[in-house]
Design an enzyme around this catalytic site. Structure first.
Site, mmCIF file in Angstrom:
data_model
loop_
_atom_site.group_PDB
_atom_site.id
_atom_site.type_symbol
_atom_site.label_atom_id
_atom_site.label_comp_id
_atom_site.label_asym_id
_atom_site.label_seq_id
_atom_site.Cartn_x
_atom_site.Cartn_y
_atom_site.Cartn_z
ATOM 1 N N CYS A 157 40.288 -4.553 27.414
ATOM 2 C CA CYS A 157 41.434 -4.410 26.516
ATOM 3 C C CYS A 157 42.549 -3.632 27.227
ATOM 4 C CB CYS A 157 40.999 -3.750 25.213
ATOM 5 S SG CYS A 157 42.128 -4.108 23.866
ATOM 6 N N HIS A 190 36.979 -7.063 23.601
ATOM 7 C CA HIS A 190 35.967 -6.066 23.976
ATOM 8 C C HIS A 190 34.596 -6.742 24.114
ATOM 9 C CE1 HIS A 190 38.347 -2.368 23.375
ATOM 10 N NE2 HIS A 190 38.974 -3.070 22.461
ATOM 11 N N GLU A 203 32.041 -5.641 25.345
ATOM 12 C CA GLU A 203 30.944 -4.676 25.162
ATOM 13 C C GLU A 203 30.358 -4.706 23.749
ATOM 14 O OE1 GLU A 203 34.135 -3.902 25.638
ATOM 15 O OE2 GLU A 203 34.756 -2.096 24.583
#
Ligand code: GLN
Length: 536
Positions: free
Chosen positions: A381, A507, A509
């Site tokens: 990001c 994102h 993750e």
């Protein structure tokens, strides 16, 4: 009939209640059961989206765009289930709902009270999760510690749930701490006894006690806790601090919690299959080599702020049988020129998400270091935005290139506020949030990493790569390898002339799993390992 498992915590906070709830989810899933986990947070904020990471750690984002407590990240990673907005309830949401109903006149002249109105609304939301998911088991974690004033309505609501759905369909699990006294070399049970008494005072009689300790817990202590706590001996579960959080399901299983829950709740369950999970934990505990990653961020003293990034790196490292050696570098240190030696030691560099100007120039320096020294780089990001600013400044030579977030007067806003964001005044829940499709461009590193032409990833940002600069940047070697389906939004950028330098506007993750590491993290760690071998 859905069964409900309620998890409360006592003695102190930070015992790992979220990981414990997630682990219970895992051992039940391992028995073929459908599980969903919900977190009840006692604070008055509607969601953690507007809170500082100092207050609350990371904000975890769901597919549907809900900004939630970081424990939901553990729930998803441990159970593999994608959760929805109903899975995180806060006092703020409960009151917002009740007050708007009161203003509409829904209470017909009645007095609106904590009991029954607040507790009814809490219970409605617990049942909503059960209905929405048709799950066999709903695990409900109550945030905070027993004894807090603000969690009382939640505890009262879960107390009532036993009456509503039946004793046999509910199970109360209480997590406590056995502190260690060094002078006498012993673990103490008194705080646990007090905490259980406190819970009983509220009308909740725990069925299971999970006892956390940093040292081995002897049988005589467990006997004693069973007696004083009035809990079945087999339902007193010792939980010593584990080497990795992913071991917790295996520990709970070893002490028989899975079988106990199946019997206690009369669940129709298959024998547990935790073989793959066991292998995973083995890989985590027996790495063959190290991989050194530098994470350049703003909240480096506060690991909870980047917990999903840490887990994603860990999952990918374990996939390659490597130990993740993570160096948390303060971006402001890089800015002051102090951390060069630490960047030099890294096999790969990560710049995670973030907001606000502090430390930005340090992150840009880190990106420059990665580009010039051909060190693998993953930007998340803000990490993509920083990578593009750096490229514009030092490759194109626009030395004032910036994001409008950090310099509203910049002559070269290579990162700019998204059109839909321009007139937004309310800060809560108004970013570009949740899952959006991303089309991957053939022949790129991103496309190779994913192995499929289109993916869906989770977002949380207000700014984007400015389309006006796409062409000049591309001519200079920036590859726009992931785009929104209409081509209007850059979702991934990568460098053509670099072993592996890639940033995503989303994102990744948030979607990693220990047993299925995220493709971008996997490709990044693979490149870092290659770099490491090359250097040695
Ligand atoms: N501050 C940037 C934006 O709002 C990046 C956000 C992030 O990294 N999550 O676009």
């Amino acid at each position: 009939m859905t069964r409900y498992i309620f998890c409360t915590g006592g003695v102190v906070s930070s015992l790992g209640k979220g990981v414990t709830a997630a682990s219970i989810g895992r051992i039940l899933k391992a028995r073929g059961l459908e599980v969903v986990i919900q977190k009840l947070d006692p604070y008055i904020n509607v969601d953690p989206g507007t809170m500082s990471p100092y207050q609350h750690g990371e904000v975890f984002v769901l597919d549907d765009g809900t900004e939630t407590d970081l424990d939901l990240g553990h729930y998803e990673r441990f159970t593999g289930v994608s959760l929805t907005k109903h899975c995180n309830v806060t006092t703020g949401q409960i009151y917002a709902e009740i007050i708007s109903r009161e203003r509409r006149g829904d209470f017909l002249g009645g007095t609106v009270q904590v009991i029954p109105h607040v507790t009814d609304e809490i219970k409605r939301r617990i049942r909503l999760v059960a209905e929405e998911n048709g799950a066999d088991v709903v695990i409900v974690e109550v945030g905070g510690t027993v004894g807090d004033i603000e969690s009382l309505p939640f505890l009262e609501a879960i107390r009532q749930m036993r009456k509503d759905v039946g004793e046999r369909n509910t199970c109360y699990i209480h997590l406590t701490l056995l502190p260690y006294i060094r002078a006498t070399g012993e673990l103490k049970t008194k705080p646990t006894q007090h905490s259980v008494r406190e819970l009983r005072g509220i009308g909740i009689h725990p069925d299971v006690l999970v006892c956390r300790a940093d040292y081995p817990i002897g049988d005589e202590l467990l006997d004693k806790i069973s007696l004083f706590g009035d809990v079945d001996r087999e339902a007193v579960i010792p939980l010593e601090t584990a080497e990795t959080i992913y071991e917790v399901p295996l520990i709970l299983e070893r002490y028989g919690l899975g079988d106990y829950l199946v019997r206690r709740l009369a669940l129709d369950a298959a024998p547990p299959d935790l073989d793959e999970w066991r292998e995973l934990v083995y890989r985590l505990k027996h790495p063959k080599r190290d991989v050194h990653i530098a994470l350049v961020g703003k909240y480096v003293g506060l690991h909870d702020a980047y917990i999903s990034v840490h887990e994603a790196l860990l999952h990918a490292a374990a996939y390659f049988e490597s130990r993740l050696v993570l160096d948390w570098i303060d971006a402001e240190e890089v800015e002051r020129g102090n951390a060069l030696d630490r960047l030099q030691k890294a096999d790969g560099i990560v710049v995670p998400g973030g907001f606000g100007e502090r430390g930005i120039e340090g992150k840009i320096r880190a990106a420059r270091f990665a580009r010039e020294n051909k060190v693998p780089y993953l930007g998340l990001c803000l990490g993509l935005q920083v990578m593009v600013i750096e490229f514009a400044r030092h490759v194109l030579g626009d030395d004032r290139a910036n994001s409008a977030e950090f310099d509203p007067q910049t002559p070269h806003p290579v990162v700019d506020l998204m059109l839909e964001q321009r007139n937004i005044r309310d800060m809560g829940g108004t970013m570009r949030l949740g899952s959006y499709p991303c089309v991957l461009v053939e022949g790129t590193k991103a496309r190779r990493a994913y192995g499929v032409p289109q993916v869906s990833e989770r977002h949380r940002h207000r700014y984007e790569i400015n389309n006006r600069y796409r062409e000049v940047l591309a001519k200079a070697g920036m590859v726009w390898s992931g785009l929104s389906p209409n081509g209007q939004l850059v979702e991934i950028g990568e460098l053509r002339d670099h072993p592996w330098m890639l940033g995503s506007q989303f994102h990744p993750e948030f979607k990693t799993r220990p047993d299925a590491p995220h493709p971008l993290f996997r490709a990044f760690i693979e490149a870092a390992l290659k770099n490491s071998r090359h250097r040695s």
